[in-house]
Motif scaffolding. Structure first.
Motif, PDB file in Angstrom:
ATOM      1  N   ASP A 132       0.919  -1.301  -0.070  1.00 15.58           N
ATOM      2  CA  ASP A 132       0.116  -0.109   0.226  1.00 15.58           C
ATOM      3  C   ASP A 132       0.887   1.389   0.025  1.00 15.58           C
ATOM      4  O   ASP A 132       0.286   2.374  -0.067  1.00 15.58           O
ATOM      5  CB  ASP A 132      -0.817   0.037   1.337  1.00 15.58           C
ATOM      6  N   ILE A 133       2.402   1.197   0.271  1.00 17.42           N
ATOM      7  CA  ILE A 133       2.871   2.509   0.327  1.00 17.42           C
ATOM      8  C   ILE A 133       3.026   2.794  -1.252  1.00 17.42           C
ATOM      9  O   ILE A 133       3.423   2.034  -2.158  1.00 17.42           O
ATOM     10  CB  ILE A 133       4.319   1.926   0.784  1.00 17.42           C
ATOM     11  N   ASP A 134       2.841   4.042  -1.405  1.00 19.24           N
ATOM     12  CA  ASP A 134       2.844   4.726  -2.950  1.00 19.24           C
ATOM     13  C   ASP A 134       4.035   5.720  -2.862  1.00 19.24           C
ATOM     14  O   ASP A 134       4.653   6.199  -2.008  1.00 19.24           O
ATOM     15  CB  ASP A 134       1.613   5.073  -3.244  1.00 19.24           C
ATOM     16  N   THR A 135       3.931   6.341  -3.908  1.00 17.93           N
ATOM     17  CA  THR A 135       5.020   7.466  -4.270  1.00 17.93           C
ATOM     18  C   THR A 135       4.764   8.578  -3.512  1.00 17.93           C
ATOM     19  O   THR A 135       5.796   9.323  -2.959  1.00 17.93           O
ATOM     20  CB  THR A 135       5.055   7.625  -6.053  1.00 17.93           C
ATOM     21  N   LYS A 136       3.305   9.005  -3.286  1.00 20.01           N
ATOM     22  CA  LYS A 136       2.877  10.049  -2.623  1.00 20.01           C
ATOM     23  C   LYS A 136       3.478  10.089  -1.179  1.00 20.01           C
ATOM     24  O   LYS A 136       3.807  10.754  -0.498  1.00 20.01           O
ATOM     25  CB  LYS A 136       1.430  10.225  -2.514  1.00 20.01           C
ATOM     26  N   ASP A 137       3.181   8.664  -0.689  1.00 23.80           N
ATOM     27  CA  ASP A 137       3.740   8.551   0.989  1.00 23.80           C
ATOM     28  C   ASP A 137       5.264   8.816   0.840  1.00 23.80           C
ATOM     29  O   ASP A 137       5.754   9.424   1.917  1.00 23.80           O
ATOM     30  CB  ASP A 137       3.561   7.111   1.090  1.00 23.80           C
ATOM     31  N   LEU A 138       5.984   8.404  -0.077  1.00 22.77           N
ATOM     32  CA  LEU A 138       7.608   8.493   0.129  1.00 22.77           C
ATOM     33  C   LEU A 138       7.888  10.009   0.040  1.00 22.77           C
ATOM     34  O   LEU A 138       8.830  10.385   0.612  1.00 22.77           O
ATOM     35  CB  LEU A 138       8.089   7.754  -1.045  1.00 22.77           C
ATOM     36  N   THR A 139       7.525  10.685  -0.994  1.00 26.01           N
ATOM     37  CA  THR A 139       7.455  12.094  -0.956  1.00 26.01           C
ATOM     38  C   THR A 139       7.174  12.873   0.034  1.00 26.01           C
ATOM     39  O   THR A 139       7.879  13.664   0.465  1.00 26.01           O
ATOM     40  CB  THR A 139       6.756  12.614  -2.351  1.00 26.01           C
ATOM     41  N   TYR A 140       6.162  12.293   0.619  1.00 23.13           N
ATOM     42  CA  TYR A 140       5.477  13.206   1.988  1.00 23.13           C
ATOM     43  C   TYR A 140       6.464  12.941   3.078  1.00 23.13           C
ATOM     44  O   TYR A 140       6.873  13.765   3.609  1.00 23.13           O
ATOM     45  CB  TYR A 140       4.385  12.393   2.172  1.00 23.13           C
ATOM     46  N   LEU A 141       7.166  11.681   3.292  1.00 18.24           N
ATOM     47  CA  LEU A 141       8.043  11.333   4.460  1.00 18.24           C
ATOM     48  C   LEU A 141       9.532  12.193   3.953  1.00 18.24           C
ATOM     49  O   LEU A 141       9.922  12.671   4.927  1.00 18.24           O
ATOM     50  CB  LEU A 141       8.304  10.060   4.237  1.00 18.24           C
ATOM     51  N   ASN A 142       9.821  12.157   2.857  1.00 17.44           N
ATOM     52  CA  ASN A 142      11.204  12.933   2.427  1.00 17.44           C
ATOM     53  C   ASN A 142      10.917  14.416   2.658  1.00 17.44           C
ATOM     54  O   ASN A 142      11.872  15.052   3.167  1.00 17.44           O
ATOM     55  CB  ASN A 142      11.020  12.670   0.854  1.00 17.44           C
ATOM     56  N   ASN A 143       9.528  15.014   2.450  1.00 13.87           N
ATOM     57  CA  ASN A 143       9.783  16.523   2.739  1.00 13.87           C
ATOM     58  C   ASN A 143       9.710  16.584   4.078  1.00 13.87           C
ATOM     59  O   ASN A 143      10.071  17.527   4.661  1.00 13.87           O
ATOM     60  CB  ASN A 143       8.054  16.833   2.196  1.00 13.87           C
ATOM     61  N   ALA A 144       9.176  15.622   4.901  1.00 10.46           N
ATOM     62  CA  ALA A 144       9.345  16.046   6.535  1.00 10.46           C
ATOM     63  C   ALA A 144      10.599  15.971   6.890  1.00 10.46           C
ATOM     64  O   ALA A 144      10.845  16.422   7.805  1.00 10.46           O
ATOM     65  CB  ALA A 144       8.011  14.665   7.009  1.00 10.46           C
ATOM     66  N   PHE A 145      11.304  14.982   6.324  1.00 11.70           N
ATOM     67  CA  PHE A 145      12.715  14.931   6.587  1.00 11.70           C
ATOM     68  C   PHE A 145      13.514  16.181   6.362  1.00 11.70           C
ATOM     69  O   PHE A 145      14.142  16.526   7.262  1.00 11.70           O
ATOM     70  CB  PHE A 145      13.336  13.762   5.926  1.00 11.70           C
ATOM     71  N   LYS A 146      13.071  16.777   5.100  1.00  8.81           N
ATOM     72  CA  LYS A 146      13.846  17.984   4.897  1.00  8.81           C
ATOM     73  C   LYS A 146      13.262  19.111   5.736  1.00  8.81           C
ATOM     74  O   LYS A 146      14.113  19.960   6.506  1.00  8.81           O
ATOM     75  CB  LYS A 146      13.375  18.596   3.716  1.00  8.81           C
ATOM     76  N   SER A 147      12.152  19.212   6.222  1.00  6.97           N
ATOM     77  CA  SER A 147      11.646  20.136   6.946  1.00  6.97           C
ATOM     78  C   SER A 147      12.023  19.981   8.477  1.00  6.97           C
ATOM     79  O   SER A 147      12.180  21.033   9.151  1.00  6.97           O
ATOM     80  CB  SER A 147       9.966  20.109   7.029  1.00  6.97           C
ATOM     81  N   SER A 148      12.378  18.966   9.023  1.00  8.92           N
ATOM     82  CA  SER A 148      12.746  18.450  10.209  1.00  8.92           C
ATOM     83  C   SER A 148      14.143  19.051  10.585  1.00  8.92           C
ATOM     84  O   SER A 148      14.761  19.000  11.809  1.00  8.92           O
ATOM     85  CB  SER A 148      12.527  17.088  10.696  1.00  8.92           C
ATOM     86  N   GLY A 149      14.956  19.248   9.396  1.00  7.41           N
ATOM     87  CA  GLY A 149      16.293  19.584   9.483  1.00  7.41           C
ATOM     88  C   GLY A 149      17.242  18.478   9.750  1.00  7.41           C
ATOM     89  O   GLY A 149      18.350  18.476  10.078  1.00  7.41           O
ATOM     90  N   GLY A 150      16.689  17.382   8.992  1.00  3.82           N
ATOM     91  CA  GLY A 150      17.485  15.930   9.015  1.00  3.82           C
ATOM     92  C   GLY A 150      17.281  14.927  10.305  1.00  3.82           C
ATOM     93  O   GLY A 150      18.259  14.356  10.643  1.00  3.82           O
ATOM     94  N   THR A 151      16.225  15.016  10.955  1.00  2.00           N
ATOM     95  CA  THR A 151      15.908  14.213  12.084  1.00  2.00           C
ATOM     96  C   THR A 151      15.377  12.968  11.451  1.00  2.00           C
ATOM     97  O   THR A 151      14.675  12.994  10.348  1.00  2.00           O
ATOM     98  CB  THR A 151      15.025  14.892  12.887  1.00  2.00           C
ATOM     99  N   ALA A 152      15.449  12.021  12.185  1.00  2.00           N
ATOM    100  CA  ALA A 152      15.010  10.729  11.875  1.00  2.00           C
ATOM    101  C   ALA A 152      13.530  10.694  11.733  1.00  2.00           C
ATOM    102  O   ALA A 152      12.722  11.503  12.657  1.00  2.00           O
ATOM    103  CB  ALA A 152      15.129   9.613  13.073  1.00  2.00           C
ATOM    104  N   ILE A 153      12.852  10.186  10.820  1.00  2.00           N
ATOM    105  CA  ILE A 153      11.604  10.171  10.425  1.00  2.00           C
ATOM    106  C   ILE A 153      10.943   8.685  10.436  1.00  2.00           C
ATOM    107  O   ILE A 153      11.638   7.711   9.735  1.00  2.00           O
ATOM    108  CB  ILE A 153      11.220  10.699   9.006  1.00  2.00           C
ATOM    109  N   ARG A 154       9.943   8.327  11.089  1.00  2.00           N
ATOM    110  CA  ARG A 154       9.354   6.951  10.997  1.00  2.00           C
ATOM    111  C   ARG A 154       7.888   7.142  10.660  1.00  2.00           C
ATOM    112  O   ARG A 154       7.064   7.961  11.167  1.00  2.00           O
ATOM    113  CB  ARG A 154       9.574   6.449  12.257  1.00  2.00           C
ATOM    114  N   ALA A 155       7.422   6.448   9.679  1.00  4.51           N
ATOM    115  CA  ALA A 155       5.758   6.306   9.168  1.00  4.51           C
ATOM    116  C   ALA A 155       5.037   5.498  10.368  1.00  4.51           C
ATOM    117  O   ALA A 155       5.632   4.670  11.079  1.00  4.51           O
ATOM    118  CB  ALA A 155       5.816   5.683   8.020  1.00  4.51           C
TER     119      ALA A 155
END
Length: 205
Positions: free
Chosen positions: A112-135
């Motif tokens: 069920d993981i799609d391209t939008k999910d991956l982009t969303y998580l990557n954007n969150a990673f950038k916004s966090s300043g490079g903090t670990a991100i977990r779905a």
């Protein structure tokens, strides 16, 4: 730049003799489908860890712009793949001067993981300043994918067994990002799980 690592060296021990990563969805093996989804997101290089003796898994990835990493000690469990994936990611990242670099771990049996999910998580990673991100699920149950910043990747060499890298997150700040429904925890590693998912999604082989 994010290096996405897909650990695909597992033994499918719960599949009653079938290979879960060669199970098809609308005619495409889920391993290839996962790689295609990742490539479509365009986050950066994609690496796939595979047992060197598993020719069928290699074959379904033919023609794709992915780097296949040999995991000769796959019998040790998930940690063997993660150690090799992190080492490869570090080598790739060394040439990138962007401070917001890291490795995303994307399991290959999560349909069920799609391209939008991956982009969303990557954007969150950038916004966090490079903090670990977990779905997580919408109910905040932790799942995958997970993005580890570069500074954490050297710790992967300490991993053992089949528990993955979750323990590395206990000593680091980690931002949890909810994905719709239960897609962050929906994996298909038994024949029954595959049958139930195909029935609920009305998906063909």
């Amino acid at each position: 730049m994010i290096v996405t690592f897909i650990p695909a060296a597992g033994q499918s021990s719960r599949m009653a003799g079938r290979d879960k990563l060669l199970e098809t969805i609308d005619g495409t093996a889920i391993l290839r489908r996962t790689a295609l989804t990742t490539l479509a997101a365009g986050l950066g290089p994609v690496c796939v860890g595979i047992d060197p003796d598993n020719r069928l898994r290699r074959k379904v990835l033919e023609g794709l712009d992915v780097t296949i990493l040999n995991v000769p000690n796959a019998h040790e469990g998930m940690s063997a793949s993660l150690r090799i994936g992190a080492k490869a990611a570090l080598k790739i990242i060394q040439s990138d001067k962007d401070e917001h670099t890291g490795m995303m771990i994307l399991l290959p049996d999560m349909p069920d993981i799609d391209t939008k999910d991956l982009t969303y998580l990557n954007n969150a990673f950038k916004s966090s300043g490079g903090t670990a991100i977990r779905a997580t699920t919408t109910d905040n149950l932790p799942g995958h994918p997970v993005i580890f910043p570069t500074k954490m990747l050297t710790s992967f060499k300490t991993l053992t067994g089949d528990k993955g890298a979750a323990r590395l997150l206990t000593s680091e700040t980690c931002v949890q990002i909810a994905l719709p429904g239960n897609r962050a925890t929906q994996d298909l590693d038994t024949p029954e799980a595959w049958a139930a998912w195909r029935k609920s999604t009305k998906t063909t082989l």
